[in-house]
Design a protein around this motif. Structure first.
Motif, PDB file in Angstrom:
ATOM      1  N   GLN A 193      99.837  41.565 -60.753  1.00 20.30           N
ATOM      2  CA  GLN A 193      99.390  41.224 -59.403  1.00 20.30           C
ATOM      3  C   GLN A 193      98.251  40.210 -59.450  1.00 20.30           C
ATOM      4  O   GLN A 193      98.206  39.276 -58.653  1.00 20.30           O
ATOM      5  CB  GLN A 193      98.937  42.482 -58.659  1.00 20.30           C
ATOM      6  CG  GLN A 193     100.058  43.421 -58.294  1.00 20.30           C
ATOM      7  CD  GLN A 193      99.554  44.710 -57.656  1.00 20.30           C
ATOM      8  OE1 GLN A 193      98.358  44.915 -57.480  1.00 20.30           O
ATOM      9  NE2 GLN A 193     100.470  45.601 -57.324  1.00 20.30           N
ATOM     10  N   LYS A 194      97.327  40.406 -60.387  1.00 22.21           N
ATOM     11  CA  LYS A 194      96.201  39.488 -60.536  1.00 22.21           C
ATOM     12  C   LYS A 194      96.707  38.080 -60.857  1.00 22.21           C
ATOM     13  O   LYS A 194      96.234  37.101 -60.278  1.00 22.21           O
ATOM     14  CB  LYS A 194      95.278  39.989 -61.648  1.00 22.21           C
ATOM     15  CG  LYS A 194      94.097  39.097 -61.936  1.00 22.21           C
ATOM     16  CD  LYS A 194      93.277  39.667 -63.099  1.00 22.21           C
ATOM     17  CE  LYS A 194      92.240  38.697 -63.583  1.00 22.21           C
ATOM     18  NZ  LYS A 194      91.510  39.226 -64.753  1.00 22.21           N
ATOM     19  N   ALA A 195      97.667  37.989 -61.766  1.00 24.91           N
ATOM     20  CA  ALA A 195      98.215  36.678 -62.134  1.00 24.91           C
ATOM     21  C   ALA A 195      98.858  36.012 -60.925  1.00 24.91           C
ATOM     22  O   ALA A 195      98.709  34.801 -60.715  1.00 24.91           O
ATOM     23  CB  ALA A 195      99.218  36.827 -63.273  1.00 24.91           C
ATOM     24  N   ALA A 196      99.562  36.794 -60.110  1.00 28.64           N
ATOM     25  CA  ALA A 196     100.211  36.246 -58.917  1.00 28.64           C
ATOM     26  C   ALA A 196      99.166  35.741 -57.921  1.00 28.64           C
ATOM     27  O   ALA A 196      99.315  34.654 -57.348  1.00 28.64           O
ATOM     28  CB  ALA A 196     101.110  37.303 -58.266  1.00 28.64           C
ATOM     29  N   VAL A 197      98.106  36.509 -57.714  1.00 31.65           N
ATOM     30  CA  VAL A 197      97.057  36.103 -56.780  1.00 31.65           C
ATOM     31  C   VAL A 197      96.349  34.850 -57.291  1.00 31.65           C
ATOM     32  O   VAL A 197      96.061  33.923 -56.515  1.00 31.65           O
ATOM     33  CB  VAL A 197      96.042  37.259 -56.538  1.00 31.65           C
ATOM     34  CG1 VAL A 197      94.821  36.778 -55.783  1.00 31.65           C
ATOM     35  CG2 VAL A 197      96.716  38.392 -55.780  1.00 31.65           C
ATOM     36  N   LEU A 198      96.070  34.789 -58.593  1.00 26.60           N
ATOM     37  CA  LEU A 198      95.435  33.600 -59.160  1.00 26.60           C
ATOM     38  C   LEU A 198      96.308  32.366 -58.975  1.00 26.60           C
ATOM     39  O   LEU A 198      95.815  31.279 -58.673  1.00 26.60           O
ATOM     40  CB  LEU A 198      95.121  33.818 -60.644  1.00 26.60           C
ATOM     41  CG  LEU A 198      93.949  34.749 -60.929  1.00 26.60           C
ATOM     42  CD1 LEU A 198      93.856  35.047 -62.423  1.00 26.60           C
ATOM     43  CD2 LEU A 198      92.646  34.161 -60.423  1.00 26.60           C
ATOM     44  N   SER A 199      97.611  32.545 -59.130  1.00 28.48           N
ATOM     45  CA  SER A 199      98.535  31.434 -58.923  1.00 28.48           C
ATOM     46  C   SER A 199      98.508  30.978 -57.463  1.00 28.48           C
ATOM     47  O   SER A 199      98.480  29.778 -57.171  1.00 28.48           O
ATOM     48  CB  SER A 199      99.950  31.858 -59.321  1.00 28.48           C
ATOM     49  OG  SER A 199     100.875  30.842 -59.046  1.00 28.48           O
ATOM     50  N   GLU A 200      98.513  31.932 -56.544  1.00 20.77           N
ATOM     51  CA  GLU A 200      98.448  31.609 -55.122  1.00 20.77           C
ATOM     52  C   GLU A 200      97.148  30.898 -54.783  1.00 20.77           C
ATOM     53  O   GLU A 200      97.131  29.952 -53.988  1.00 20.77           O
ATOM     54  CB  GLU A 200      98.594  32.878 -54.278  1.00 20.77           C
ATOM     55  CG  GLU A 200      99.993  33.478 -54.316  1.00 20.77           C
ATOM     56  CD  GLU A 200     100.063  34.823 -53.605  1.00 20.77           C
ATOM     57  OE1 GLU A 200      99.164  35.141 -52.801  1.00 20.77           O
ATOM     58  OE2 GLU A 200     101.036  35.553 -53.866  1.00 20.77           O
ATOM     59  N   LEU A 201      96.040  31.351 -55.392  1.00 14.77           N
ATOM     60  CA  LEU A 201      94.756  30.700 -55.158  1.00 14.77           C
ATOM     61  C   LEU A 201      94.778  29.254 -55.636  1.00 14.77           C
ATOM     62  O   LEU A 201      94.258  28.361 -54.966  1.00 14.77           O
ATOM     63  CB  LEU A 201      93.635  31.455 -55.875  1.00 14.77           C
ATOM     64  CG  LEU A 201      93.073  32.663 -55.152  1.00 14.77           C
ATOM     65  CD1 LEU A 201      92.084  33.402 -56.057  1.00 14.77           C
ATOM     66  CD2 LEU A 201      92.402  32.272 -53.862  1.00 14.77           C
ATOM     67  N   GLY A 202      95.387  29.024 -56.783  1.00 17.54           N
ATOM     68  CA  GLY A 202      95.493  27.657 -57.294  1.00 17.54           C
ATOM     69  C   GLY A 202      96.283  26.776 -56.356  1.00 17.54           C
ATOM     70  O   GLY A 202      95.907  25.623 -56.095  1.00 17.54           O
TER      71      GLY A 202
END
Length: 74
Positions: free
Chosen positions: A31-40
């Protein structure tokens, strides 16, 4: 020698809980990786939008995000 029934049940229960928590951590990392990707992605869209607004209103403009009013920096 053999564990008592209670000892075996306790160690099995602890092991099960431990494995569940490890799985939960893995899920959180995904989930963290997905959120970081969305933030980018959002950061890139923000920069593109900011460039368009700078081109239109000038580099020394300030936008009130609540009213949409554009003014010059003081």
């Amino acid at each position: 020698m053999k564990l008592s029934k209670e000892e075996l049940e306790e160690v099995q229960s602890l092991n099960t809980d431990y494995q569940k928590k490890k799985m939960m951590l893995g899920d959180l990392e995904i989930q963290k990786a997905a959120v970081l990707s969305e933030l980018g992605s959002l950061k890139m869209k923000f920069a593109q939008n900011e460039k368009k607004l700078i081109d239109k209103y000038g580099k020394d403009s300030v936008i009130n995000l609540q009213t949409g009013e554009v003014s010059k920096k003081k």
